[in-house]
Design a protein around this motif. Structure first.
Motif, PDB file in Angstrom:
ATOM      1  N   UNK A  25       0.828  -1.207   0.000  1.00 13.08           N
ATOM      2  CA  UNK A  25       0.000   0.000   0.000  1.00 13.08           C
ATOM      3  C   UNK A  25       0.863   1.259   0.000  1.00 13.08           C
ATOM      4  N   UNK A  26       1.954   1.233   0.756  1.00 13.20           N
ATOM      5  CA  UNK A  26       2.886   2.367   0.796  1.00 13.20           C
ATOM      6  C   UNK A  26       3.526   2.577  -0.570  1.00 13.20           C
ATOM      7  N   UNK A  27       3.934   1.484  -1.214  1.00 11.76           N
ATOM      8  CA  UNK A  27       4.554   1.580  -2.541  1.00 11.76           C
ATOM      9  C   UNK A  27       3.575   2.152  -3.555  1.00 11.76           C
ATOM     10  N   UNK A  28       2.325   1.721  -3.482  1.00  9.32           N
ATOM     11  CA  UNK A  28       1.302   2.205  -4.413  1.00  9.32           C
ATOM     12  C   UNK A  28       1.071   3.702  -4.237  1.00  9.32           C
ATOM     13  N   UNK A  29       1.027   4.158  -2.993  1.00  5.10           N
ATOM     14  CA  UNK A  29       0.831   5.593  -2.728  1.00  5.10           C
ATOM     15  C   UNK A  29       1.986   6.426  -3.271  1.00  5.10           C
ATOM     16  N   UNK A  30       3.170   5.852  -3.221  1.00  4.22           N
ATOM     17  CA  UNK A  30       4.365   6.568  -3.663  1.00  4.22           C
ATOM     18  C   UNK A  30       4.580   6.489  -5.164  1.00  4.22           C
ATOM     19  N   UNK A  31       4.342   5.296  -5.752  1.00  2.00           N
ATOM     20  CA  UNK A  31       4.705   5.061  -7.155  1.00  2.00           C
ATOM     21  C   UNK A  31       3.515   4.862  -8.085  1.00  2.00           C
ATOM     22  N   UNK A  32       2.303   4.944  -7.563  1.00  2.00           N
ATOM     23  CA  UNK A  32       1.132   4.713  -8.397  1.00  2.00           C
ATOM     24  C   UNK A  32       0.719   3.253  -8.379  1.00  2.00           C
ATOM     25  N   UNK A  33      -0.383   2.950  -9.052  1.00  2.00           N
ATOM     26  CA  UNK A  33      -0.940   1.598  -8.989  1.00  2.00           C
ATOM     27  C   UNK A  33      -0.058   0.578  -9.708  1.00  2.00           C
TER      28      UNK A  33
END
Length: 534
Positions: A25-33
């Motif tokens: 979830x953290x990666x998605x918030x930072x780098x997009x879906x």
């Protein structure tokens, strides 16, 4: 240029679901879906209580997640039917196979341990040379010029890959496999992911070996991921953006990197059409396969408990069955309509937009073990579907495989009327190729008259009124019915022979279900039953 697929990989989860999905979830918030998350190692652990929150939907899985395995006998009981969701948005893909994502990225996998190299069988957790051949053949099928696969996932490392002058690979001898080496050199994956209990390891890319020395092949990146939440702070999650190999220009695919090495595997492996006995030569770790070895030399052993693959069928709890309609795990968005004893649903990876399943509401293993009232409603659904398909100038094929299944599923597939005269011949041809003893039953014969309750069988009902029957033996092809119907003389969609290669998105499934309901409404007898009960 085609769109790239954003992919995440993780190592052994071992039940640390919160750590995994919080990080994602953290990666998605930072780098997009991201499009997919692939769990390379063990998904389950000794304590899986964290999964309850995802099952109850108080927590959400942020990226569609694919799970493979099992490779630990203690975890077998936690897995569901292949192609079903363990929890919402987490899909179990089985132990071996190949599938293509909606972005056309091709993923091959063979998990578990080698029975031959291990020296013993761990039920549901070991593979054999025939599994390696099956995965290789599935990758090559239908391709005149094979270029490779995008991703390969295995539990074991291929022997030879640890030979790296620049970085020491921490891997035990028991985690190296000669069979996986054979598979790897044949598949030519662009990315090969494995789990490790030790340090994260990323080998320098190596250039795959071609059959001809002057023919250049794609390069492979080999990556071993540490367990999720590694206490040693080792890297356990990896991200990449992939353009499908099928869409790449050859010049881009063959482009060299400054740090690439030669292929670490013996080129003689490419000359071996089937994996055989491994013979070590010298002390440099190279090896070759002796295809002249006897059957005994190949290490064949009698399976524990005899040769009957149905010998240890687990008792299924209807609350955890993925097809019992009362189960919290059933994918209710696939349900089209519900009768008194059976229901109609869209299958995973349908062959056509109107391919559906007839399933019993309660837990029944097969037609031969179902009560009379269930069988009667199954036949009512069949008669109705015949009329429905007939209005579209189609004919109907119904088939059931009571082999390596726990809940009865009758596949209902419409075919163009012009195919009717060829269907039986194609069934017989495919049976001959697979050495299956296929019988054409006498007219008006019921499957319950030829198969004992609980015994395995394959049964198909053809539009001509003929019925075909086979008694599955070891290595019976699980996709036999789909292999037949997807063949060129019939539906001509061989890429859909394995349902895992044609999975749909949730939105596509919702759209097909809505369309089927709308067109089926004038034929739907269950609607009358609903009004009668009001």
């Amino acid at each position: 240029m085609s769109e790239k697929q954003k992919t995440l990989f993780c190592g052994d989860v071992n039940g640390n679901f919160n750590a995994l999905f919080s990080r994602v979830e953290t990666i998605v918030k930072k780098s997009g879906s991201f499009d997919v998350l692939l769990c390379v190692g063990n998904f389950f652990g000794n304590d899986n209580s964290q999964l309850d929150a995802y099952r109850m939907r108080t927590r959400k899985v942020p990226v569609t997640t694919y799970v493979f395995g099992p490779s630990d006998s203690n975890h077998v009981k936690y897995y569901c039917e292949e192609g079903s969701e363990i929890v919402p948005n987490v899909i179990y893909m089985g132990r071996r196979g190949i599938f293509t994502t909606s972005s056309e990225v091709k993923i091959a996998y063979l998990t578990g341990l080698s029975r031959r190299e291990l020296g013993k069988e761990i039920p549901s957790c070991t593979f054999e040379p025939s599994d390696c051949s099956a995965v290789r053949d599935a990758c090559y099928r239908g391709q005149s010029e094979y270029r490779g696969v995008d991703i390969l996932i295995t539990t074991l490392w291929p022997t030879g890959v640890q030979q790296d002058e620049c970085q020491k690979a921490e891997v035990s001898e028991e985690n190296l496999s000669n069979l996986i080496a054979w598979l790897t050199i044949h598949l030519k994956p662009r990315y090969h992911l494995v789990p490790t209990t030790n340090k994260f390891y990323e080998r320098q890319p190596y250039r795959n070996q071609g059959i001809h020395q002057d023919y250049k092949e794609c390069a492979t990146r080999f990556i071993a991921l540490a367990p999720v939440g590694s206490k040693a702070k080792e890297k356990w999650i990896y991200a990449c953006s992939l353009q499908p190999i099928a869409k790449m220009r050859m010049t881009d695919l063959l482009q060299s990197t400054t740090d690439e090495t030669d292929c670490p595997f013996d080129p003689d492996l490419l000359k071996q059409h089937q994996p055989g006995k491994v013979v070590k030569v010298s002390g440099n770790g190279q090896f070759f396969f002796n295809m002249d070895a006897s059957e005994d030399d190949h290490g064949k052993r009698k399976r524990l408990g005899g040769d009957n693959p149905e010998r240890k069928r687990r008792d299924i709890d209807p609350d955890t069955c993925w097809f019992c309609l009362s189960s919290p795990s059933v994918e209710k968005h696939l349900v089209i309509c519900v009768g008194r004893h059976c229901y109609l649903a869209l299958p995973k990876g349908p062959l056509t937009p109107f391919h559906v399943l007839i399933l019993p509401i309660a837990h029944h293993q097969s037609v031969t073990k179902s009560p009379e009232e269930v069988v009667k409603e199954i036949n009512q659904f069949k008669d109705t579907l015949k009329k429905f398909y007939g209005c579209m100038n189609n004919v109907s094929v119904f088939f059931e495989r009571n082999y390596k299944t726990s809940h009865m599923q009758i596949q209902c597939v419409p075919l163009p009327k012009r195919c009717e005269s060829q269907i039986l011949e194609v069934f017989q041809d495919e049976a001959g190729i697979n050495r299956i003893e296929l019988e054409v039953l006498p007219p008006y014969t019921e499957i319950s008259q030829v198969a004992l309750p609980g015994s395995p069988y394959f049964h198909a009902e053809l539009p001509s009124g003929e019925h075909v029957y086979a008694k599955p033996k070891q290595h019976f092809p699980l996709q036999f019915g789909r292999d037949v119907l997807s063949s060129p003389p019939l539906l001509n969609c061989e890429d859909k022979a394995d349902w895992r290669q044609c999975l749909l998105s949730r939105e596509e499934e919702d759209s097909l279900v809505a369309s089927f309901r709308e067109k089926f409404r004038p034929f739907d007898f269950t609607a009358d039953e609903d009004s009668d009960s009001d």
